[in-house]
Design a protein around this motif. Sequence first.
Motif, PDB file in Angstrom:
ATOM      1  N   TYR A 369      17.575 -40.598  54.039  1.00 25.28           N
ATOM      2  CA  TYR A 369      18.725 -41.689  53.847  1.00 25.28           C
ATOM      3  C   TYR A 369      20.031 -41.022  54.266  1.00 25.28           C
ATOM      4  CZ  TYR A 369      14.724 -42.569  51.131  1.00 25.28           C
ATOM      5  OH  TYR A 369      13.267 -42.729  50.707  1.00 25.28           O
ATOM      6  N   ASP A 469       3.430 -34.464  67.376  1.00 28.86           N
ATOM      7  CA  ASP A 469       3.346 -35.553  68.216  1.00 28.86           C
ATOM      8  C   ASP A 469       4.460 -35.091  69.479  1.00 28.86           C
ATOM      9  OD1 ASP A 469       6.156 -37.601  68.027  1.00 28.86           O
ATOM     10  OD2 ASP A 469       5.684 -36.157  66.399  1.00 28.86           O
ATOM     11  N   LEU A 474       2.911 -32.264  74.853  1.00 26.95           N
ATOM     12  CA  LEU A 474       3.509 -33.628  74.541  1.00 26.95           C
ATOM     13  C   LEU A 474       5.082 -33.097  74.437  1.00 26.95           C
ATOM     14  CD1 LEU A 474       1.229 -34.973  72.064  1.00 26.95           C
ATOM     15  CD2 LEU A 474       1.327 -35.766  74.319  1.00 26.95           C
ATOM     16  N   PHE A 478       4.874 -36.092  77.634  1.00 24.19           N
ATOM     17  CA  PHE A 478       3.682 -35.561  78.361  1.00 24.19           C
ATOM     18  C   PHE A 478       3.734 -35.126  79.739  1.00 24.19           C
ATOM     19  CE2 PHE A 478      -0.703 -35.184  78.935  1.00 24.19           C
ATOM     20  CZ  PHE A 478      -1.304 -35.799  79.750  1.00 24.19           C
TER      21      PHE A 478
ATOM     22  N   ARG B 126       5.027 -55.143  74.251  1.00 23.83           N
ATOM     23  CA  ARG B 126       4.398 -53.611  74.596  1.00 23.83           C
ATOM     24  C   ARG B 126       3.695 -53.295  73.305  1.00 23.83           C
ATOM     25  NH1 ARG B 126       7.809 -49.416  74.685  1.00 23.83           N
ATOM     26  NH2 ARG B 126       9.625 -51.074  74.385  1.00 23.83           N
ATOM     27  N   PRO B 172      -5.012 -40.107  81.223  1.00 25.88           N
ATOM     28  CA  PRO B 172      -4.248 -38.855  80.605  1.00 25.88           C
ATOM     29  C   PRO B 172      -3.104 -39.230  79.800  1.00 25.88           C
ATOM     30  CG  PRO B 172      -4.818 -38.131  82.684  1.00 25.88           C
ATOM     31  CD  PRO B 172      -5.126 -39.450  82.501  1.00 25.88           C
ATOM     32  N   ASP B 173      -2.425 -40.286  80.410  1.00 26.09           N
ATOM     33  CA  ASP B 173      -1.228 -40.774  79.544  1.00 26.09           C
ATOM     34  C   ASP B 173      -1.699 -41.498  78.319  1.00 26.09           C
ATOM     35  OD1 ASP B 173       0.714 -41.997  82.589  1.00 26.09           O
ATOM     36  OD2 ASP B 173       0.588 -40.082  81.250  1.00 26.09           O
ATOM     37  N   ALA B 176      -2.692 -39.072  75.791  1.00 27.76           N
ATOM     38  CA  ALA B 176      -1.431 -38.308  74.878  1.00 27.76           C
ATOM     39  C   ALA B 176      -0.989 -39.449  73.929  1.00 27.76           C
ATOM     40  CB  ALA B 176      -0.230 -37.950  75.876  1.00 27.76           C
ATOM     41  N   ARG B 180      -0.515 -38.910  69.904  1.00 27.06           N
ATOM     42  CA  ARG B 180       0.768 -39.080  69.217  1.00 27.06           C
ATOM     43  C   ARG B 180       0.764 -40.144  68.057  1.00 27.06           C
ATOM     44  NH1 ARG B 180       5.792 -40.608  71.612  1.00 27.06           N
ATOM     45  NH2 ARG B 180       6.531 -39.287  70.086  1.00 27.06           N
ATOM     46  N   THR B 183      -0.576 -38.828  64.921  1.00 27.65           N
ATOM     47  CA  THR B 183      -0.023 -38.001  64.243  1.00 27.65           C
ATOM     48  C   THR B 183       1.396 -38.327  63.808  1.00 27.65           C
ATOM     49  OG1 THR B 183       0.857 -36.870  66.299  1.00 27.65           O
ATOM     50  CG2 THR B 183      -1.012 -35.876  65.235  1.00 27.65           C
ATOM     51  N   MET B 184       1.772 -39.560  64.203  1.00 25.92           N
ATOM     52  CA  MET B 184       3.091 -39.934  63.965  1.00 25.92           C
ATOM     53  C   MET B 184       3.153 -40.758  62.638  1.00 25.92           C
ATOM     54  SD  MET B 184       4.768 -41.068  67.428  1.00 25.92           S
ATOM     55  CE  MET B 184       6.413 -41.344  67.123  1.00 25.92           C
ATOM     56  N   ASP B 188       8.547 -43.607  62.723  1.00 27.37           N
ATOM     57  CA  ASP B 188       8.781 -42.943  64.049  1.00 27.37           C
ATOM     58  C   ASP B 188       8.397 -44.080  65.044  1.00 27.37           C
ATOM     59  OD1 ASP B 188       8.994 -39.612  63.057  1.00 27.37           O
ATOM     60  OD2 ASP B 188      10.688 -41.150  63.056  1.00 27.37           O
ATOM     61  N   GLU B 192      10.203 -46.328  68.387  1.00 29.17           N
ATOM     62  CA  GLU B 192      10.130 -46.086  69.654  1.00 29.17           C
ATOM     63  C   GLU B 192      10.061 -47.503  70.411  1.00 29.17           C
ATOM     64  OE1 GLU B 192       7.076 -43.160  70.963  1.00 29.17           O
ATOM     65  OE2 GLU B 192       8.269 -41.595  69.978  1.00 29.17           O
ATOM     66  N   MET B 216       7.663 -43.114  56.058  1.00 27.49           N
ATOM     67  CA  MET B 216       8.086 -41.921  56.973  1.00 27.49           C
ATOM     68  C   MET B 216       7.196 -40.722  57.060  1.00 27.49           C
ATOM     69  SD  MET B 216      12.148 -41.971  56.257  1.00 27.49           S
ATOM     70  CE  MET B 216      13.335 -43.573  56.192  1.00 27.49           C
ATOM     71  N   SER B 217       6.069 -41.013  56.445  1.00 27.50           N
ATOM     72  CA  SER B 217       5.021 -39.908  56.483  1.00 27.50           C
ATOM     73  C   SER B 217       4.135 -39.869  57.630  1.00 27.50           C
ATOM     74  CB  SER B 217       4.164 -39.939  55.166  1.00 27.50           C
ATOM     75  OG  SER B 217       4.852 -39.982  53.825  1.00 27.50           O
ATOM     76  N   PRO B 218       4.212 -38.929  58.430  1.00 30.21           N
ATOM     77  CA  PRO B 218       3.149 -38.724  59.457  1.00 30.21           C
ATOM     78  C   PRO B 218       1.728 -39.108  58.984  1.00 30.21           C
ATOM     79  CG  PRO B 218       4.380 -36.852  59.558  1.00 30.21           C
ATOM     80  CD  PRO B 218       4.653 -37.408  58.066  1.00 30.21           C
ATOM     81  N   GLU B 366      13.554 -47.707  54.907  1.00 29.40           N
ATOM     82  CA  GLU B 366      14.217 -46.921  53.957  1.00 29.40           C
ATOM     83  C   GLU B 366      14.211 -47.658  52.656  1.00 29.40           C
ATOM     84  OE1 GLU B 366      18.272 -45.366  55.355  1.00 29.40           O
ATOM     85  OE2 GLU B 366      18.735 -46.375  53.384  1.00 29.40           O
ATOM     86  N   GLU B 369      10.750 -46.551  51.861  1.00 29.06           N
ATOM     87  CA  GLU B 369      10.445 -45.059  51.470  1.00 29.06           C
ATOM     88  C   GLU B 369      10.857 -44.735  49.975  1.00 29.06           C
ATOM     89  OE1 GLU B 369       8.722 -43.184  53.729  1.00 29.06           O
ATOM     90  OE2 GLU B 369       9.379 -41.272  52.783  1.00 29.06           O
TER      91      GLU B 369
END
Lengths: 524, 543
Positions: A369, A469, A474, A478, B126, B172-173, B176, B180, B183-184, B188, B192, B216-218, B366, B369
Amino acid sequence: MKSYDVIIIGAGHNGMAASIKLAKTGRKVLILESSSEFGGMASSNILLNDNVNQPLPHLINHLCSKSIKDLDLIKYGLKTKNFFIPSISVDKNQNCISFSGSYGSQIDGMDSNEKANWEKLKKRMFFQANLLKKFLYKSPINRENNSLFDKLDFLKTGINLRIKGREEFQEFFRMMLMCVADILEEEINNDLLKGLLAFDATLGINLGPRSPTSYMGLLYRLAGEFNGAQGAQIFPEGGIPKLIETFYKSSTSAGVEFIFKNEAKNLIFENNKVTGIKTQNGEEFFADIVLSSVSPIKTFFDFIGSQRLDTGLLREIKSLRYKGNVSKLNLLLNKIPKSSFLSNEQLSARITYTPSINHVEKNFNPSKYQQLPEDPNFELLFPSIIDETNINNNGIIASIIIQNTPYSLKDGWDSSKKLLYNKIMLTLETIFPDIKKSVLASKLISPLDIETIFNVPGGHWHHSELQIDRMYSLRPVFKYSSYRTPIHGLYICGAGTHPGGGISGKSGINAANQIIKDQKQNNH
Amino acid sequence: MNSQHKNYDVIIIGAGHNGLVNACYLQKAGLNVLVLEKNDWIGGAAVSRELTPNILYSNCSYVCSLFRPEIMRDLELPKHGLQIIGIEGGTTFTQDGRYLANYRNYHSKRREMARFSVKDSEAYERYSRDVTRQCRFIQPLLMRTAPDPASFKSKDIGEIFYLIKQFNELSPDQMAETIRFWTMSISDYLDEYFENDVIKASLALSGIIGTALGPMSPGTAYVLLHHYMGEVDGSIGSWGYARGGMGAITQALSSSFKSFGGELITESEVENILIKNNQAKGVALKNGNEFYSSNIVSNADVKRTFLKLVDDKFLPPSFVKKVKNFKIRGSSGKVNIGLDSMPDFPAVPKGDPCIKGDIHFTDSIERMEKAYDDWKNGTWSQDPFLDMMIPTATDPTMAPPGKHFMSCFVQYCPPKVYGKDWTQEKKEAFGETVIKQIEDYSPGFREKIIHMEIRTPKELEDEVGLTEGNIFQGELTFDQLLFNRPVPGYAQYRSPLKGLYICGSSTHPGGGVMGAPGRNAAIEILKDLKKPTSHARSAYEVI
């Protein structure tokens, strides 16, 4: 006309490492550096007073023997006596455990049962780190670098893993994405040990010990070796300044030209090809190859510019998490501090304030925060006590790296510095009761300061987050994880590329190899 | 007939939805199946209970999406009364009096988002494309038994190759992107695409439901996916109400089971699974009765099964250790409320369908979290995150006209408070935290309450048997998914003992009212017994 074969932006250790490799092939190399010092974030740009400086880093974990050989560092002065600086994990109640040898092969302060459990866990962690080490040091596999040879590495690793037995194989896939707290709590009881490992896993990364994937941070550290010793924690003779100097000496001896105080401002393009650099002073330098070792944020936004990048890539670079969270406190003391419970000999160790996993996690929470931790965790080193050759008459330096101090603070850094300083002092006083009186000078460097002093957006140790990531294929993205960029002739290296930050020189070496390989192919 | 002495082909412990699905498939294959349930009602956590006169409560699970349509058809559940009504939309209320509705209709959804941020409303296209792509990759895996990557058996190697083939079909993209995504953190990941805090929060919420993680935890991006993978009437990612409450699902399953000739006995708590010569032999009940079969399937979670129902002298010590390390963490509470009339939400225009769906009070990730930080600290969230629904606004069969049932799912609520047991006082304080929050957004809410049931993880454990009240029977983090669920080497519904199986959410593909674990386990059991499996159709093609 100032014309070269390669121009490197940034005289950080990776830029220098790349320059050594390239110059040794006979190429004419120029390094442009905006400041007056070489070394980048490891340079001696932080003065405590007129004569005393202490860089941001104070230990190395990742300088492997191959790199040392590749870069001729020993020839130019690299010396280390003591491979393994011990770590001592303390709390505020004068409890401590001492962790020495190859990452804890000797532990004092724990019973033999616990030690046996730790040995078992350590063996497994070292095995896993060893498997990944190969990938740490090679260029990442991706769309361009995916020869059968490269893919074979994965197969070999899989085989090496499987022949170790079912249990080891299964544990690898189970543990890989876990949080370090869960892994530690499965095997160990001692809070101080767990606190130390939790700190080591998350230092420089924006994760807490209870965040999934934080175990990878510990593996990354353990994958480092020095001269064959895995998990080593080294204080090079003469400290980091001397080490960085060997990079410089090796570069200049190889014929690399350095120009300081001349900041690279714009790239010169011809169609989609780079042909040179225009600097702040208006000077122009020309080369077919430009290697940028600065943060990818700077490279892509400032040097390449958004008009030359497609939307998708622009979006990806924009989303890179580049805000750092590590601060540095350097103190100059008038004498060696006396500890209420540590012996004089123990002052040659890395002392960590890491009472337990919960403590480290609690201090991680506020950083989410944009607030300061209540009772910050840190590691402390006395460089001149460890290395007698490094003593100067000005006093004893205390070098302190503080975790979880975010770049953007809601209350702003100006008003928060004193607060942070006081918090650290309070903790230090529980270890060294008279330390406050012996402080001659102090300098607290926040991520914001790191940004200003070292010209690194966000002041991030790794340029951008070093999380799974954004690791390996990456990193930084990538499409451009093999040191190339969308611009022909423009390459990148540095902490923002594989394998990340820390003093290893690997990124520079890999980028140089990529340049050499590409030019060879183009000539056929 | 004295059922105590009849030897059954299979005995299933627990009439939760997975146990019932498992029972149906086995019975339909021609086996003699007995289901034993400890309570005097069936359904596990998929139940409808009349906790106050005339009002039915879905007092555990409360909304339906993940239940596999293939299972619904195989077991003819609509024929046995199951009807799922799609939810038209939900809403998020902010502290400054605004609301962000989330309509099922794609264009309405985007128009609504544009009220908060036009840029984000465009980015949503998207985002939904990318998340759907991840769904498409995962979905075929739900109804397949996970491979054992350490094994050299041909079926496992075959399955590994199948997985590799699936992965290789991505560019391949996309590969990837998938790595991601897994693991995100959802925070996060959303950063994006989106810039507006309220929009991000409203999209992040399914990333934390039922988990002991914060946004916020992966790894929470995957949890979001887990909740996204369902469908109602072909609309992927949609949620719906079972008519008659969640109990309608298990009632339909039970009816289907009995129609194939199956036997179900309630008030039969199993105390011990009988083992002889490393082989399952039967079960011993708390009341002294015993039933015999050489195939026992436990619907209880993996800890309850192997640490309570089986003597550990029969199990390899390394297996027991791994089961003990399997993370089942209680993080959710529930407040079920009977209401005298429909609550007012003045922020929303009258008649808007969005309050008939999932209702939340949140402004930012926030805030969510911080609720998680409280739980880590050992107590319930002072500013909890609520996932509320009023099924009776859509389903008239659960309450008399004008009266309503409101389900409030609460993140986060620990199994103990600062390490000590819950007391009545603390429970009421927890309930009060929830009511107080609702009151902030719905004036006069308190006065409408006829009845309230406050459930901490303790109640869920005591009543339904879920260890620590974890609704997924175990965390959904990568170290506990696929071939790691529940324990590496035992991720194919079998245990170290011959004839002893598990079929609950502790197994692949995990929790939610899905039915897939029960079905997949049935297929493995039928294979072991060399019985046909063709009546269990494979997963539908994902479009």
